[in-house]
Design an enzyme around this catalytic site. Structure first.
Site, short mmCIF file in Angstrom:
data_model
loop_
_atom_site.label_atom_id
_atom_site.label_comp_id
_atom_site.label_asym_id
_atom_site.label_seq_id
_atom_site.Cartn_x
_atom_site.Cartn_y
_atom_site.Cartn_z
N GLU A 2 0.81 -1.21 0.00
CA GLU A 2 0.00 0.00 0.00
C GLU A 2 0.85 1.27 0.00
OE1 GLU A 2 -4.04 -1.43 2.29
OE2 GLU A 2 -2.29 -1.05 3.55
N CYS B 34 -0.13 5.43 10.55
CA CYS B 34 1.09 4.75 10.98
C CYS B 34 0.77 3.45 11.70
CB CYS B 34 1.87 5.69 11.91
SG CYS B 34 3.39 4.99 12.55
#
EC number: 2.1.1.192
Length: 374
Positions: free
Chosen positions: A108, A367
């Site tokens: 991704e 994150c």
């Protein structure tokens, strides 16, 4: 606490992706063009198209004869990546893309638009072998390293998206613009795929027609603390920003949160970071995911500030990251009062410290959330 996974530094052996124009430096581009029996100036033409005009389809390279387009399409521009899913949030200002490579591997990237910059977060590996227990990518294991071209195609795609983007229902900040920042903070440990990442960085920062022309100061390479590779990166003199994912100031906790600490301790990682700062003159970023009742204690804030000030002086900035939720995790982010107190204590030790803006949490694009599912 999840059952610990083994550290994996060497990616499993798999068939290499097909050679792509973006895998080649200037010398290799010239050689490839010569192999095809084409005149030398075609190498610069192709580089201008790819890096300057962001064109990866030779059929759109109208300054080339049709026969040459067919020739280079087959030899130098294979289809590497397919976007199989794209998800947006923040009124189109955050966009996650799930890519599938020719061998079925998935990974991704995330494009984030801000008022003053446009940043793409890119992957350097499919999966990750660093086994951090609070990170969805680390818990998924390592599939393979990405090629230089697979890394650069994420950058080119983001630049095209920004250049061409417009439409109804899209916030003004998400319309148009130029790619300004690259962060190697997607899937994988960049310094475990060292040679390909360095080659990609060189192409990112080189001016067209040899690269995308992004300022080295706007490129961030993240690492969990592979100390020898940090020193090697410093000696490359690329002057990109180094981001060290520390997450704990003491070895006892960091051995668990960041298993690579069992190989290179906090002091070794900080010594390497200091070497990087000394060689490049660049301030080092410290990433610290704040986890409720795990690493958010006041004494750990004090220790973090003390160790960083001692090791790096003014050449350091701490990014406190509220922990992002991942499937099956028993951990969550620290309460806001604890977060504020943590930041205050770090600053009290003379260390610059802020809470990082979290983007994409709703679409598992923040994150520690990238898992390439679907």
């Amino acid at each position: 606490m999840p059952n610990p996974l083994p550290l994996v530094f060497d990616a499993p052996r798999r068939a290499k992706p097909p050679r792509h124009f973006a895998d080649l430096d200037a010398t290799a581009r010239a050689a490839a063009v010569a192999e095809l029996g084409l005149p030398a100036f075609r190498a610069k033409q192709l580089a201008t198209q790819y890096y300057g005009r962001l064109t990866a389809d030779p059929q759109q390279m109208t300054d080339l004869p049709a026969a040459v387009r067919e020739q280079v399409a087959e030899a130098l521009f294979p289809d590497l990546l397919t976007a199989v899913r794209e998800i947006e949030t923040d009124a189109g200002e955050t966009r996650k893309v799930l890519w599938r490579a020719v061998d079925g591997t998935t990974f991704e990237s995330v494009l984030m638009r801000y008022s003053d910059r446009n940043t793409v977060c890119i992957s350097s590996q499919a999966g990750c072998g660093m086994a951090c227990p609070f990170c969805a990518t680390g818990q998924g294991g390592l599939q393979r390293n990405l090629s230089t071209a697979e890394i650069l195609e994420q950058v080119r795609a983001a630049a095209v998206e920004l250049r061409d983007r417009d439409g109804e229902g899209i916030a003004p900040a998400a319309r148009g613009g130029r790619l300004s920042n690259i962060v190697f903070m997607g899937m994988g440990e960049p310094l475990a795929n060292y040679n390909r990442v360095i080659a990609a960085v060189r192409r990112i920062v080189a001016p067209p027609p040899d690269g995308f022309g992004i300022s080295a100061r706007s490129v961030t390479v993240s690492t969990v603390g592979l100390a020898p590779a940090i020193r090697k990166l410093a000696d490359e003199r690329l002057n990109v920003t180094l981001a060290l994912s520390l997450h704990a100031p003491d070895d006892e906790l960091r051995d668990t949160l960041v298993p690579v600490n069992n190989r290179w301790k906090v002091s070794e990682a900080l010594d390497a970071a200091r070497y990087y700062a000394d060689v490049t003159g660049r301030r080092v970023s410290i990433e610290y995911a704040l986890i409720r009742d795990v690493n958010d204690q006041p004494w750990r804030a004090d220790l973090l500030g003390k160790r960083l000030h001692g090791a790096l002086g003014p050449l350091v900035h701490v990014n406190v990251i509220p922990l992002n939720p991942t499937p099956g995790s028993e951990w969550d982010a620290s309460p806001k009062p604890a977060e504020r107190e943590f930041v205050r204590r770090v600053r009290e030790r003379g260390v610059s410290c802020t809470v990082r803006d979290t983007r994409g949490r709703e679409i598992a694009a923040a994150c520690g959330q990238l898992a390439a599912e679907g």
